[in-house]
Design a protein around this motif. Structure first.
Motif, PDB file in Angstrom:
ATOM      1  N   VAL A 177      -7.411   2.709   6.422  1.00 30.58           N
ATOM      2  CA  VAL A 177      -6.761   1.644   5.652  1.00 30.58           C
ATOM      3  C   VAL A 177      -7.066   0.310   6.313  1.00 30.58           C
ATOM      4  CG1 VAL A 177      -4.546   0.781   4.834  1.00 30.58           C
ATOM      5  CG2 VAL A 177      -4.937   3.236   4.942  1.00 30.58           C
ATOM      6  N   ALA A 197      -0.099   6.617   4.359  1.00 31.75           N
ATOM      7  CA  ALA A 197      -1.187   5.690   4.680  1.00 31.75           C
ATOM      8  C   ALA A 197      -1.613   5.844   6.136  1.00 31.75           C
ATOM      9  CB  ALA A 197      -0.753   4.258   4.399  1.00 31.75           C
ATOM     10  N   ALA A 224      -4.758   6.041   1.399  1.00 33.86           N
ATOM     11  CA  ALA A 224      -3.308   6.170   1.513  1.00 33.86           C
ATOM     12  C   ALA A 224      -2.761   7.217   0.550  1.00 33.86           C
ATOM     13  CB  ALA A 224      -2.649   4.819   1.261  1.00 33.86           C
ATOM     14  N   GLY A 264      -5.166   7.349   7.040  1.00 34.70           N
ATOM     15  CA  GLY A 264      -6.044   6.544   7.886  1.00 34.70           C
ATOM     16  C   GLY A 264      -6.499   7.303   9.117  1.00 34.70           C
ATOM     17  N   ILE A 302       0.845  -1.204   0.000  1.00 33.86           N
ATOM     18  CA  ILE A 302       0.000   0.000   0.000  1.00 33.86           C
ATOM     19  C   ILE A 302       0.877   1.250   0.000  1.00 33.86           C
ATOM     20  CG2 ILE A 302      -1.638   1.348   1.388  1.00 33.86           C
ATOM     21  CD1 ILE A 302      -3.056  -0.854   0.109  1.00 33.86           C
ATOM     22  N   SER A 313      -8.639   1.543   0.402  1.00 36.11           N
ATOM     23  CA  SER A 313      -7.451   1.759   1.229  1.00 36.11           C
ATOM     24  C   SER A 313      -6.354   2.468   0.449  1.00 36.11           C
ATOM     25  CB  SER A 313      -6.920   0.428   1.752  1.00 36.11           C
ATOM     26  OG  SER A 313      -7.846  -0.152   2.640  1.00 36.11           O
TER      27      SER A 313
END
Length: 91
Positions: free
Chosen positions: A54, A39, A65, A43, A9, A61
């Motif tokens: 996330v 991220a 991010a 989040g 991610i 997600s």
């Protein structure tokens, strides 16, 4: 979420975020670090706004991010004084 998921991610978000902010990549390691930090920041921001942050390797997600990575990259460039090289075509 496992460490490998965070790295995937983070790499994707850092790459997309750096392309959005300054049209060039920051480099693999810097993209990865800023993406993982992004991220976490994304989040936290989405969680504070009442949304889910996330949760795994999925499009939502990655979007969260990327939003965080863009915020981190803009802040990074503001602190370090680097500007995007957008108008370098005339030099």
């Amino acid at each position: 979420m496992g460490i490998l998921s965070w790295l995937v991610i983070g790499l994707v978000a850092g790459f997309i975020g750096s392309k959005l902010v300054n049209r060039t990549g920051e480099g693999l390691i810097r993209d990865l670090l800023l993406g993982v930090i992004g991220a976490i920041v994304g989040g936290a921001i989405f969680h504070a706004l009442g949304y889910v942050g996330v949760t795994g390797v999925n499009l939502r997600s990655i979007f969260v991010a990327v939003v965080g990575a863009v915020i981190v990259l803009v802040t990074y460039h503001a602190v370090t004084g680097q500007q995007a090289r957008r108008a370098s075509w005339w030099r």
